[in-house]
Design a protein around this motif. Structure first.
Motif, PDB file in Angstrom:
ATOM      1  N   ARG A 161       0.715  -1.166  -0.119  1.00  0.00           N
ATOM      2  CA  ARG A 161       0.036   0.224   0.250  1.00  0.00           C
ATOM      3  C   ARG A 161       0.688   1.364  -0.246  1.00  0.00           C
ATOM      4  O   ARG A 161       0.862   1.262   0.831  1.00  0.00           O
ATOM      5  CB  ARG A 161      -1.053   0.359   1.018  1.00  0.00           C
ATOM      6  N   GLU A 178      -3.110   3.733  -2.345  1.00  0.00           N
ATOM      7  CA  GLU A 178      -2.734   2.843  -3.493  1.00  0.00           C
ATOM      8  C   GLU A 178      -2.238   0.894  -3.369  1.00  0.00           C
ATOM      9  O   GLU A 178      -1.605   0.906  -2.637  1.00  0.00           O
ATOM     10  CB  GLU A 178      -2.690   3.513  -5.268  1.00  0.00           C
ATOM     11  N   TRP A 180      -0.886  -2.246  -4.054  1.00  0.00           N
ATOM     12  CA  TRP A 180      -0.619  -2.530  -6.010  1.00  0.00           C
ATOM     13  C   TRP A 180       0.329  -4.127  -5.828  1.00  0.00           C
ATOM     14  O   TRP A 180       0.716  -4.700  -4.374  1.00  0.00           O
ATOM     15  CB  TRP A 180       0.815  -2.098  -6.498  1.00  0.00           C
ATOM     16  N   LYS A 221      -3.266  -3.552 -10.442  1.00  0.00           N
ATOM     17  CA  LYS A 221      -3.329  -2.733  -8.972  1.00  0.00           C
ATOM     18  C   LYS A 221      -5.124  -3.928  -8.652  1.00  0.00           C
ATOM     19  O   LYS A 221      -5.175  -3.745  -8.887  1.00  0.00           O
ATOM     20  CB  LYS A 221      -3.832  -1.610 -10.074  1.00  0.00           C
ATOM     21  N   SER A 223      -7.946  -2.725  -5.907  1.00  0.00           N
ATOM     22  CA  SER A 223      -9.024  -1.641  -5.456  1.00  0.00           C
ATOM     23  C   SER A 223      -9.089  -2.157  -3.639  1.00  0.00           C
ATOM     24  O   SER A 223      -8.586  -4.256  -3.646  1.00  0.00           O
ATOM     25  CB  SER A 223     -10.312  -1.233  -6.211  1.00  0.00           C
ATOM     26  N   SER A 224      -9.099  -1.360  -2.971  1.00  0.00           N
ATOM     27  CA  SER A 224      -9.255  -2.147  -1.414  1.00  0.00           C
ATOM     28  C   SER A 224     -10.132  -3.227  -1.415  1.00  0.00           C
ATOM     29  O   SER A 224     -10.198  -4.104  -0.294  1.00  0.00           O
ATOM     30  CB  SER A 224     -10.028  -0.580  -0.493  1.00  0.00           C
ATOM     31  N   ASP A 225     -11.842  -2.977  -2.334  1.00  0.00           N
ATOM     32  CA  ASP A 225     -12.713  -4.377  -2.146  1.00  0.00           C
ATOM     33  C   ASP A 225     -11.816  -5.368  -1.828  1.00  0.00           C
ATOM     34  O   ASP A 225     -12.394  -6.335  -2.008  1.00  0.00           O
ATOM     35  CB  ASP A 225     -14.196  -4.301  -2.768  1.00  0.00           C
ATOM     36  N   GLN A 226     -11.142  -5.566  -3.739  1.00  0.00           N
ATOM     37  CA  GLN A 226     -11.096  -6.813  -3.474  1.00  0.00           C
ATOM     38  C   GLN A 226      -9.231  -7.344  -2.770  1.00  0.00           C
ATOM     39  O   GLN A 226      -9.199  -8.328  -3.044  1.00  0.00           O
ATOM     40  CB  GLN A 226      -9.856  -6.296  -4.861  1.00  0.00           C
ATOM     41  N   TYR A 227      -8.910  -6.138  -2.707  1.00  0.00           N
ATOM     42  CA  TYR A 227      -7.901  -6.397  -1.696  1.00  0.00           C
ATOM     43  C   TYR A 227      -8.576  -7.783   0.155  1.00  0.00           C
ATOM     44  O   TYR A 227      -7.918  -8.098   0.448  1.00  0.00           O
ATOM     45  CB  TYR A 227      -7.072  -5.793  -0.916  1.00  0.00           C
TER      46      TYR A 227
END
Length: 670
Positions: A161, A178, A180, A221, A223-227
């Motif tokens: 992050r 962000e 990654w 990259k 997103s917060s939801d994906q992570y």
């Protein structure tokens, strides 16, 4: 190791072109006010490349795109690793060193520093990068997850992050930055993970032909939801009781390792150590067959084998790759028949998949053909395959196998060999700790084998023969005495005589033979064929065993029979004195006759032992007739028995040395 080349899709950089990479990094990370006292904003992968300078503003759009790609690749290399910087002091000067389990990663991090992006700090939670040009922290990230490199996965990844804002206000708990995912690994696994492209296979093959170890770098990259979704599933998989590692790897593959943006390819040169070429040539001349088992690509392995002179340039290299995908079921047998027809002049280069196919379906046929070849290079080998090959060679040939390695991937191979040799180097100490012998450079292997190994074998053989001879001669004397006394339960040598013979009267001269050598180190290195003559095991074999048994029988019979005849009695103190004295001096003279190169310790041990025996005779009145011992009659009888016992043995040795001189006498010109 040293990073020699990078490729970013449309252009590659190497040698002097690295200065252009440095200029791109300087433009991309020279941010904020030139005043070093003011806080500087932190960058992330989405930050635009600095174009405030005249040079940058005048560049074309394509050059700005290339500069952005170079910056992204260098940033990924500076972040995706397990390297930790440490500060050390020497003579009042402080300097930074890097610690990591892999020298490849250290080489890459050193390269990123050389082009302008330095690894300033790393701990379990954060990484900070510094611009070499401005000496400011330009990137700070929080480490969310790390996926370490494994020999099975052949890749490593990290989720970061990026912190935003200014350097002085950045916080490790910043949740707005962000996210990654970076990953680097071998092209064989990364080609299916990165997005479709038309240049990766070609460029990795080009680098491999140059002898470089390739590494593919990609990113994605999140997103917060994906992570959050990935983190929850990954945590759940990590708590599995069964197949935990497989479940965790499956979650990573499903959520992260898909359509990664391909950033570029790096080429790291694994430099050969000092004197590798002459060392391999010397070992071949010594009759040692050499196999190279490596995890590199086929082209890289070929270049290394040729440059190291493992394979001569006039020798044909037969390459077998992707055999498992062949539709022809007889392709494997056809390849083996071709190798068999040209076994003396052909080297084999085989990849890991083809090797697995051979070991699974044509195990005996493959190994019977491969051991006849002058050299075998197996590339893309896993640690398990390396160990299997070592075990298979040992089982098939019934010969000794020595495995040499310098990394953790070589541990299983080293442990599977008869003799394991670990090289302490940049790969760490895992191999050396698991090995039987540890050396600091590859060229030390020649001294270990050709000099120390040869001496150890020759000395051990000679020592074993004399220990056997010493015990067998006295046993034959006792047998002859028992026959003469009609097997009455009487001992020929009693009490201190028996103890003295086993210790102070013979032990030191016999064990001093471990200092003997037939040639010096210079001749052993000049004529490695001297080592080759040991491979049949003629120095210690059934033949030599029988010869020494016959010598012991002959000398034991002569000593005891003549002692009884010349002493005029079968059981008397005179006979015991004559027999025992001849027995001791016979052993001392036999040791002296077998010595090739005298050492002062050898001479001292023989003379001191003889002096100790003569000096102890006055104290042996309970066993000897001392009045008889100090007479000339005793002396000439001792000389006669010794001459008859030793004369034929030494004469046969001189005759054999004249008719069939040993190799060491030939090279010495004796």
């Amino acid at each position: 190791m040293e990073l020699k080349k990078i490729h970013v899709g449309t252009v590659s950089y190497a040698n002097e072109a690295m200065e252009e990479v440095t200029s791109y990094i300087k433009q991309g990370f020279s941010i904020g006010s030139p005043d070093a006292t003011e806080p500087a904003p932190l960058l992330n992968p989405s930050s635009s490349v600095n174009t405030t300078s005249v040079a940058a503003a005048s560049t074309t759009r394509s050059r700005r795109e290339i500069g952005s790609r170079v910056r992204d690749l260098v940033l990924a290399l500076a972040l995706c690793h397990n390297v930790t910087p440490t500060t050390e002091e020497e003579e009042g000067l402080s300097f930074t060193t890097y610690q990591a389990s892999s020298p490849d990663e250290i080489a890459i991090v050193k390269w990123t520093e050389s082009v302008g992006l330095r690894l300033l700090h790393r701990d379990r939670h954060t990484i900070t990068l510094q611009s070499v040009d401005t000496s400011r922290a330009v990137v700070r990230v929080r480490i969310l997850d790390v996926f370490p490199f494994t020999s099975e996965g052949k890749r490593m990844g990290i989720i970061l992050r990026f912190m935003h804002g200014e350097d002085s206000n950045a916080s490790a708990t910043d949740e707005a930055g962000e996210i990654w995912f970076y990953q680097k690994g071998a092209d064989t696994v990364m080609s299916s993970i990165v997005a479709a492209n038309d240049w990766l296979d070609e460029e990795t093959a080009n680098m491999a032909r140059e002898g470089l170890r390739t590494l593919v770098v990609g990113r994605r990259k999140l997103s917060s939801d994906q992570y959050r979704d990935f983190s929850a599933r990954y945590k759940q998989a990590s708590m599995s009781l069964n197949q935990r590692d497989a479940n965790m790897a499956r979650v990573v593959k499903q959520h992260l390792e898909r359509n990664l943006e391909l950033l570029g390819v790096t080429g790291v040169e694994d430099k050969l150590q000092k004197d590798v070429k002459p060392s391999l040539e010397l070992l071949r001349n010594a009759g040692i067959k050499i196999w190279m088992l490596t995890g590199d690509k086929v082209e890289t392995a070929r270049c290394v084998a040729v440059s190291a002179k493992l394979v001569s340039r006039t020798q044909y290299i037969h390459t077998i790759t992707n055999l498992a995908s062949e539709r022809n079921p007889n392709a494997a047998l056809d390849a083996l028949s071709l190798l068999s027809s040209k076994a003396s002049s052909t080297a084999l280069l085989i990849d890991g998949n083809s090797l697995t196919h051979f070991l699974t379906h044509h195990r005996d046929a493959f190994i019977s053909t491969a051991v006849q070849l002058p050299a075998v290079i197996a590339c893309r080998c896993s640690p398990t395959q390396k160990a299997d090959i070592a075990t298979l060679i040992r089982a098939f040939t019934k010969k000794r196998v020595a495995c040499i390695g310098d990394g953790g991937n070589d541990v299983s191979m080293i442990q599977a060999a008869d003799i394991g040799v670990g090289i302490v180097g940049k790969e760490g100490r895992q191999a050396s700790l698991a090995a039987d012998f540890s050396i600091t450079a590859f060229h030390h292997l020649t001294k270990l084998l050709v000099w120390h190994g040869r001496n150890s074998y020759k000395r051990s053989a000679k020592l074993a023969q004399f220990v056997m001879h010493r015990g067998l001669v006295i046993s034959v004397c006792q047998t002859m005495y028992s026959i003469a006394t009609r097997f009455e339960p009487h001992a020929l040598y009693r009490d201190w005589l028996l103890v003295g013979y086993a210790t102070v009267y013979t032990m030191a001269p016999v064990f001093s033979l471990v200092l003997d050598k037939d040639v010096d180190e210079a001749l052993a290195n000049l004529y490695p064929e001297l080592y080759k003559e040991l491979t049949p095991g003629t120095s210690l074999s059934y033949r030599t065993f029988c010869i020494w048994v016959l010598i012991s029988l002959y000398q034991g019979v002569v000593i005891q029979a003549l002692s009884q005849i010349l002493a005029g009695a079968v059981d008397s103190p005179r006979m015991v004195a004559l027999s025992f004295t001849v027995l001791v001096f016979n052993e001392l003279i036999m040791v002296a006759c077998e010595i090739v190169t005298w050492h002062w310790i050898m001479a001292a041990s023989i003379l001191a032992t003889a002096a100790v025996y003569v000096g102890s005779v006055p104290f042996l009145g309970g066993y000897f007739d001392l009045h008889y011992v100090w007479s000339w009659g005793f002396v000439w009888r001792v000389l006669v028995v010794c001459a008859i016992s030793l004369g034929p043995v030494y004469g046969a040795k001189l005759l054999r040395r004249t008719l069939r001189p040993p190799a060491y006498r030939k090279v010495q010109g004796i």
